[in-house]
Design an enzyme around this catalytic site. Sequence first.
Site, PDB file in Angstrom:
ATOM      1  N   ASP A 160     -14.082   0.574  -4.950  1.00 19.66           N
ATOM      2  CA  ASP A 160     -12.940   0.400  -4.041  1.00 19.66           C
ATOM      3  C   ASP A 160     -12.994  -0.956  -3.350  1.00 19.66           C
ATOM      4  O   ASP A 160     -14.045  -1.612  -3.306  1.00 19.66           O
ATOM      5  CB  ASP A 160     -12.970   1.536  -3.006  1.00 19.66           C
ATOM      6  CG  ASP A 160     -11.577   1.940  -2.531  1.00 19.66           C
ATOM      7  OD1 ASP A 160     -10.647   1.131  -2.676  1.00 19.66           O
ATOM      8  OD2 ASP A 160     -11.447   3.063  -2.027  1.00 19.66           O
ATOM      9  N   MET A 161     -11.865  -1.373  -2.799  1.00 25.12           N
ATOM     10  CA  MET A 161     -11.797  -2.604  -1.998  1.00 25.12           C
ATOM     11  C   MET A 161     -10.640  -2.417  -1.025  1.00 25.12           C
ATOM     12  O   MET A 161      -9.472  -2.501  -1.419  1.00 25.12           O
ATOM     13  CB  MET A 161     -11.519  -3.805  -2.911  1.00 25.12           C
ATOM     14  CG  MET A 161     -11.523  -5.118  -2.171  1.00 25.12           C
ATOM     15  SD  MET A 161     -10.611  -6.385  -2.994  1.00 25.12           S
ATOM     16  CE  MET A 161     -11.189  -7.836  -2.133  1.00 25.12           C
ATOM     17  N   ASN A 162     -10.970  -2.162   0.239  1.00 29.75           N
ATOM     18  CA  ASN A 162      -9.939  -1.684   1.150  1.00 29.75           C
ATOM     19  C   ASN A 162      -9.389  -2.682   2.150  1.00 29.75           C
ATOM     20  O   ASN A 162      -8.809  -2.292   3.153  1.00 29.75           O
ATOM     21  CB  ASN A 162     -10.451  -0.437   1.873  1.00 29.75           C
ATOM     22  CG  ASN A 162     -10.242   0.796   1.009  1.00 29.75           C
ATOM     23  OD1 ASN A 162      -9.162   1.003   0.473  1.00 29.75           O
ATOM     24  ND2 ASN A 162     -11.277   1.601   0.843  1.00 29.75           N
ATOM     25  N   ASP A 165      -2.581   5.271  -3.393  1.00 30.86           N
ATOM     26  CA  ASP A 165      -3.007   6.308  -2.443  1.00 30.86           C
ATOM     27  C   ASP A 165      -1.857   7.263  -2.167  1.00 30.86           C
ATOM     28  O   ASP A 165      -2.061   8.322  -1.574  1.00 30.86           O
ATOM     29  CB  ASP A 165      -3.462   5.664  -1.125  1.00 30.86           C
ATOM     30  CG  ASP A 165      -4.927   5.278  -1.150  1.00 30.86           C
ATOM     31  OD1 ASP A 165      -5.617   5.634  -2.126  1.00 30.86           O
ATOM     32  OD2 ASP A 165      -5.385   4.628  -0.200  1.00 30.86           O
ATOM     33  N   ARG A 210      -9.412  -2.103   8.771  1.00 31.98           N
ATOM     34  CA  ARG A 210     -10.090  -0.805   8.594  1.00 31.98           C
ATOM     35  C   ARG A 210     -11.535  -0.909   9.089  1.00 31.98           C
ATOM     36  O   ARG A 210     -12.442  -0.390   8.467  1.00 31.98           O
ATOM     37  CB  ARG A 210     -10.050  -0.361   7.118  1.00 31.98           C
ATOM     38  CG  ARG A 210     -10.047   1.153   6.958  1.00 31.98           C
ATOM     39  CD  ARG A 210     -10.285   1.589   5.520  1.00 31.98           C
ATOM     40  NE  ARG A 210     -10.112   3.023   5.399  1.00 31.98           N
ATOM     41  CZ  ARG A 210     -10.692   3.787   4.478  1.00 31.98           C
ATOM     42  NH1 ARG A 210     -11.481   3.257   3.572  1.00 31.98           N
ATOM     43  NH2 ARG A 210     -10.463   5.064   4.436  1.00 31.98           N
ATOM     44  N   TRP A 232       0.852  -1.177   0.000  1.00 29.91           N
ATOM     45  CA  TRP A 232       0.000   0.000   0.000  1.00 29.91           C
ATOM     46  C   TRP A 232       0.904   1.248   0.000  1.00 29.91           C
ATOM     47  O   TRP A 232       1.888   1.306   0.730  1.00 29.91           O
ATOM     48  CB  TRP A 232      -0.914  -0.004   1.241  1.00 29.91           C
ATOM     49  CG  TRP A 232      -1.741   1.238   1.312  1.00 29.91           C
ATOM     50  CD1 TRP A 232      -2.869   1.505   0.604  1.00 29.91           C
ATOM     51  CD2 TRP A 232      -1.466   2.401   2.094  1.00 29.91           C
ATOM     52  NE1 TRP A 232      -3.320   2.770   0.899  1.00 29.91           N
ATOM     53  CE2 TRP A 232      -2.480   3.339   1.816  1.00 29.91           C
ATOM     54  CE3 TRP A 232      -0.463   2.758   3.001  1.00 29.91           C
ATOM     55  CZ2 TRP A 232      -2.530   4.606   2.416  1.00 29.91           C
ATOM     56  CZ3 TRP A 232      -0.508   4.010   3.595  1.00 29.91           C
ATOM     57  CH2 TRP A 232      -1.536   4.918   3.294  1.00 29.91           C
ATOM     58  N   ASP A 248     -16.150  11.180  -3.373  1.00 30.89           N
ATOM     59  CA  ASP A 248     -15.556   9.967  -2.781  1.00 30.89           C
ATOM     60  C   ASP A 248     -16.350   9.528  -1.554  1.00 30.89           C
ATOM     61  O   ASP A 248     -17.550   9.842  -1.415  1.00 30.89           O
ATOM     62  CB  ASP A 248     -14.071  10.248  -2.490  1.00 30.89           C
ATOM     63  CG  ASP A 248     -13.197   9.013  -2.605  1.00 30.89           C
ATOM     64  OD1 ASP A 248     -13.170   8.237  -1.626  1.00 30.89           O
ATOM     65  OD2 ASP A 248     -12.549   8.817  -3.645  1.00 30.89           O
ATOM     66  N   ASP A 249     -15.700   8.851  -0.680  1.00 24.77           N
ATOM     67  CA  ASP A 249     -16.285   8.225   0.511  1.00 24.77           C
ATOM     68  C   ASP A 249     -17.057   9.244   1.362  1.00 24.77           C
ATOM     69  O   ASP A 249     -16.747  10.430   1.355  1.00 24.77           O
ATOM     70  CB  ASP A 249     -15.107   7.645   1.319  1.00 24.77           C
ATOM     71  CG  ASP A 249     -15.530   6.578   2.283  1.00 24.77           C
ATOM     72  OD1 ASP A 249     -16.731   6.424   2.496  1.00 24.77           O
ATOM     73  OD2 ASP A 249     -14.639   5.908   2.829  1.00 24.77           O
TER      74      ASP A 249
HETATM   75  C1  GLA Z   1      -9.201   4.146  -0.312  1.00 23.55           C
HETATM   76  C2  GLA Z   1      -8.935   4.800  -1.653  1.00 23.55           C
HETATM   77  C3  GLA Z   1      -8.925   6.291  -1.505  1.00 23.55           C
HETATM   78  C4  GLA Z   1     -10.246   6.749  -0.938  1.00 23.55           C
HETATM   79  C5  GLA Z   1     -10.503   6.048   0.374  1.00 23.55           C
HETATM   80  C6  GLA Z   1     -11.891   6.361   0.896  1.00 23.55           C
HETATM   81  O1  GLA Z   1      -8.135   4.331   0.538  1.00 23.55           O
HETATM   82  O2  GLA Z   1      -7.740   4.338  -2.207  1.00 23.55           O
HETATM   83  O3  GLA Z   1      -8.680   6.922  -2.740  1.00 23.55           O
HETATM   84  O4  GLA Z   1     -11.256   6.469  -1.852  1.00 23.55           O
HETATM   85  O5  GLA Z   1     -10.397   4.643   0.256  1.00 23.55           O
HETATM   86  O6  GLA Z   1     -12.163   5.742   2.103  1.00 23.55           O
END
Ligand code: GLA
Length: 757
Positions: free
Chosen positions: A496-498, A566, A461, A215, A384-385
């Site tokens: 996304d997939m975190n 990121d 997370r 990451w 975004d989020d």
């Molecule tokens: C991930 C993405 C970011 C953003 C965040 C939002 O980390 O890579 O660009 O979208 O999630 O929570």
Amino acid sequence: MRWHLSHSRKGSSQRVIFLGILASLVVSVPVGSHGESAKNDTPVRYLPDLKVWVLDTARASYEIGVNERNELQTVYWGEKLSSDHGFSAARSHPEHASFDSSETMTNSEYPGWGGKYYNEPTLKVTLADGDRDLVLKYADQTIRGNTLVIRLRDIQYDLFVNLIYTVFTEEDIIRKQAEIENRTSQVATVESAQSGVWNVPQGEGYRLTYLTGRWAGETQVTREPINPGKKVLESRRGTTSPELNPWFAIDEGGEADEQHGRVWFGALGWSGNWKLTVEDTPPSHQVRVTGGYNDFDFSWPLQPGESLATPAFYGGFTKQGFGEASRLLHRFERSEILPDHAHPRVRPVLYNSWEATTFNVNEEGQKALAEKAAKLGVELFVMDDGWFGKRNNDHAGLGDWYVNPQKFPHGLQPLISFVNSLGMDFGLWFEPEMVNPDSDLYRRHPDWVMNFPGGPRCEARHQLVLNMARDDVKEYIFGVLDKMLSTNDIKYIKWDMNRHFSEPGWPEVPVVEQKEIWVKYVRNVYEIMDRLRAAHPKLEIESCSGGGGRVDLGILERVDEVWTSDNTDAFDRLRIQEGFSFAYAPKIMSDWVTDVPSLNGRSTPLKFRFLVAMQGALGIGANLNKWSTEDFALATRMVSYYKSLRETVQGGDLYRLFSPREGNSTANEYVSRDGKQAALFSFLDSQQSLWPTPTICLRGLEEKALYRISTIDDKLMVPPGIRVAEGVSGSFLMHHGLDLNLRGDYDSTLVILERAE
Ligand code: GLA
């Protein structure tokens, strides 16, 4: 014909798909028959006297043959063999000793685990009666156009493998895929299903290039000699992963560079657990790369009549170094893989709110940013989020894909209409595969996450992974997304997939089927994306996994852009973007200009940040509320430069001139496919002792053509007698080169060349 095996279903329906394809393939020639060989300008030819198939691309040949034991064998892979007199028949390698059988010394095209074969197998099966010996021999073949299907059968049982080869002539790329068919009357449990093997010519001294990372530090070019033994590149994390990427390149003697040297390269089209085994097999010094589904924790029971398709495994060859290997892949992705391959579109300039607002989104704040973004020339505004459920931080809300009424009291449409009225499209962030335990969805369906009953559910997370392998979960997620897209004018999803998988249990199905979760999860994610695109033809999707954690040739068939990392620090990005460009086209490489200091505390000038980001799909992710009038003026100018050359950056040929891994200068040149425009991006990161930046010799131009030169500043040192506005020869630019007066820390410039007609 653009066809390959569907990943959407297992079992009988998949079998129907395949048999349908076979039925449509018309030429079926048994080996040994004395048919006429096709003309040597066709992509797939069968030479009956030699019992070989020749797969020809524009500059490379790949030859497969049936040897005297009736096994399918790789005969040749390399530079194009231009005369039919240059082909040889397949002949097995002699046994070395009783320990090293002929079977294990011979370059099998698709070795089953059985008999006296000791290398990495492509297929391992256990039958219900306990038999685990799989020896595959040639059965028959079918050729149509650029596709060859070779069918293998086990010597004892009705277990078949259909090997499907597709030739992409212009890009010098061949696709391999396998389909395993159980026509026995018992269950055949597949324990390893690889897509194929790429054998390079026998010999020592090869070098492996691959992409590692993590990451915030994805796609780092990594190199090492290939020595006897195995090197496994893989993901066991459920998705492609930022740690390793399913791409490789092999060069001879470690001597290839950007312009010269024989390079064999390949990539897997799969976004789940994958594996590439790079093997230098003693005692023959045979280097090969086997790739497909990761066999770790893999088990797939095939009922009688069922079949299993493997991912696509692509391979290519060039004698013009790593630069050409990348350009071939870029062209291939643009013309065969990406969703817009048939009707290419330029990527819009994007604004994303994440770094400006994090979770603090609301209608008023987003409108203010949108207004400023539009003035810069932004074409796509992405929120975004933070817009849904009770999402005020990363502890809650994932899974609740309804608009947060406090932040958006009238829904999203007022914001979307406002964005549209400014001339921009609207995009929205989702993380469809995830759920926070603190969410309505999880409270309603705690059984929907992958888990082993009674065991821990490890959070990362603060989130858990939905079991997307379940069809009810898949349908629910499709329904939610489809509804959002149907009721709002959303043109773009950032998907996304975190986090990666943990506790990959699937208690609802019989134990013997539970390990199918690794593959079925990915197939269902693919299916949702495919269905959304079909239902909303104007939709575009960005693949993000906390940055570049899900980029591969499988996801790229259904997404238009990839979030590269990121880490938006412009200096770090030079290396991340260089590695990305080894395998993936600049067009899909999403790069934002963000504020400084960046994640690592470093500050770089706004011009430097723009020029780094303009080398892919340009985006802006800064807090525009904090920008000065000068920042706006510079940014508007840079966006307009970008638009004037983005077709060259996104659709042209990339030449990596100076690597950020080798010294303090980086230079990349993009040349449009029609040769009319070129753009040179040059960077200096930390000048010492006033050493000037090295002279830059351009590439890919026409020697005799004249090019008008323009720059964005005064960094070009024009030699006396050279009239930049009137035209400088390609020969001068490529051999004499250009000198740029870059100084100090994080200096940069852009030089634009236009061919004079
Ligand atoms: C991930 C993405 C970011 C953003 C965040 C939002 O980390 O890579 O660009 O979208 O999630 O929570």
